[in-house]
Design an enzyme around this catalytic site. Sequence first.
Site, PDB file in Angstrom:
ATOM      1  N   SER A  85       0.834  -1.204   0.000  1.00 55.43           N
ATOM      2  CA  SER A  85       0.000   0.000   0.000  1.00 55.43           C
ATOM      3  C   SER A  85       0.870   1.256   0.000  1.00 55.43           C
ATOM      4  O   SER A  85       1.978   1.265   0.531  1.00 55.43           O
ATOM      5  CB  SER A  85      -0.917   0.017   1.227  1.00 55.43           C
TER       6      SER A  85
HETATM    7  N1  SAH Z   1      -1.071  -4.466   3.749  1.00 55.55           N
HETATM    8  C1  SAH Z   1      -0.432  -4.922   2.545  1.00 55.55           C
HETATM    9  C2  SAH Z   1      -1.400  -4.688   1.399  1.00 55.55           C
HETATM   10  C3  SAH Z   1      -1.275  -5.668   0.333  1.00 55.55           C
HETATM   11  S1  SAH Z   1      -2.452  -5.472  -0.951  1.00 55.55           S
HETATM   12  C4  SAH Z   1       0.856  -4.174   2.282  1.00 55.55           C
HETATM   13  O1  SAH Z   1       0.890  -2.973   2.489  1.00 55.55           O
HETATM   14  O2  SAH Z   1       1.808  -4.775   1.807  1.00 55.55           O
HETATM   15  C5  SAH Z   1      -3.832  -6.388  -0.320  1.00 55.55           C
HETATM   16  C6  SAH Z   1      -3.556  -7.788   0.074  1.00 55.55           C
HETATM   17  O3  SAH Z   1      -4.795  -8.398   0.452  1.00 55.55           O
HETATM   18  C7  SAH Z   1      -2.993  -8.672  -1.049  1.00 55.55           C
HETATM   19  O4  SAH Z   1      -1.806  -9.254  -0.590  1.00 55.55           O
HETATM   20  C8  SAH Z   1      -4.089  -9.713  -1.297  1.00 55.55           C
HETATM   21  O5  SAH Z   1      -3.592 -10.964  -1.671  1.00 55.55           O
HETATM   22  C9  SAH Z   1      -4.770  -9.743   0.063  1.00 55.55           C
HETATM   23  N2  SAH Z   1      -6.160 -10.247   0.065  1.00 55.55           N
HETATM   24  C10 SAH Z   1      -7.144 -10.003  -0.836  1.00 55.55           C
HETATM   25  N3  SAH Z   1      -8.277 -10.637  -0.480  1.00 55.55           N
HETATM   26  C11 SAH Z   1      -8.001 -11.301   0.682  1.00 55.55           C
HETATM   27  C12 SAH Z   1      -8.753 -12.159   1.533  1.00 55.55           C
HETATM   28  N4  SAH Z   1     -10.032 -12.481   1.283  1.00 55.55           N
HETATM   29  N5  SAH Z   1      -8.136 -12.663   2.629  1.00 55.55           N
HETATM   30  C13 SAH Z   1      -6.842 -12.365   2.899  1.00 55.55           C
HETATM   31  N6  SAH Z   1      -6.084 -11.575   2.130  1.00 55.55           N
HETATM   32  C14 SAH Z   1      -6.646 -11.049   1.030  1.00 55.55           C
END
Ligand code: SAH
Length: 222
Positions: free
Chosen positions: A70
């Site tokens: 993010s």
């Molecule tokens: N907080 C992370 C954001 C990653 S983007 C960072 O800053 O690095 C969002 C993440 O949510 C992705 O890795 C995606 O795989 C995950 N995601 C999407 N749907 C999900 C679900 N139902 N359960 C768990 N993770 C999920």
Amino acid sequence: MQSIGKFTDDFRHQGMRKKLIENLREKGITDDAVLAAMNTIPRHFFLDMAFEKIAYEDKAFPIAADQTISQPYTVAYQTQLLQIKKGDRVLEIGTGSIYQTTILAEMGAQMIFTIERQKKLFDLQKNYVFKGKFLNIKFFYGDGFEGLPTYGPFDKILITAAAPFIPPKLVEQLKVGGYMVLPVDEGDNQRMLRITKKTDGSVLHEQFEEFSFVPMLTGKNA
Ligand code: SAH
């Protein structure tokens, strides 16, 4: 200067980070505890070493499995809305790079339970750079729509992917007086919401700015 494993945080990184923090303040982040945590944790530890400089731009960036770390502003914004207190039990959906998770830990949350549905990203925890420092982070491979009923209820719940709706099971797992912060779909963008659970079990909604997240998807991905 600090070095952990293959990573080094030197004066150049610290200088770039300080500028990023000033930038976040100018963009309207006011919570000093959030800014201090983001000034302490080197964001370049969560990206490939080739991207050291980019780590301190206020931008989202691709990580494995077509996902993104993010944008710093988004991390600051969501963390500020959560109002983490020492002793909080926090559930995070979307571990991704583990950067946001680490900020929650640095803010003093007592326990952090974080769920990732992409196996490749879940596996990043094996080499987690702060493994020895934050022993209070528990990693789960699963579907965030289900939450973690056996570990709840939680004081705070954070969703870091675009939710198509407010996941009902997560509302159930929120403590009375607790906050859930999540971006909810509204076409191309998502509206940031903060849900507060009231004593009678109903919820209060507050609406904030619009953001753009990768989608929250059901099930797991090997
Ligand atoms: N907080 C992370 C954001 C990653 S983007 C960072 O800053 O690095 C969002 C993440 O949510 C992705 O890795 C995606 O795989 C995950 N995601 C999407 N749907 C999900 C679900 N139902 N359960 C768990 N993770 C999920």
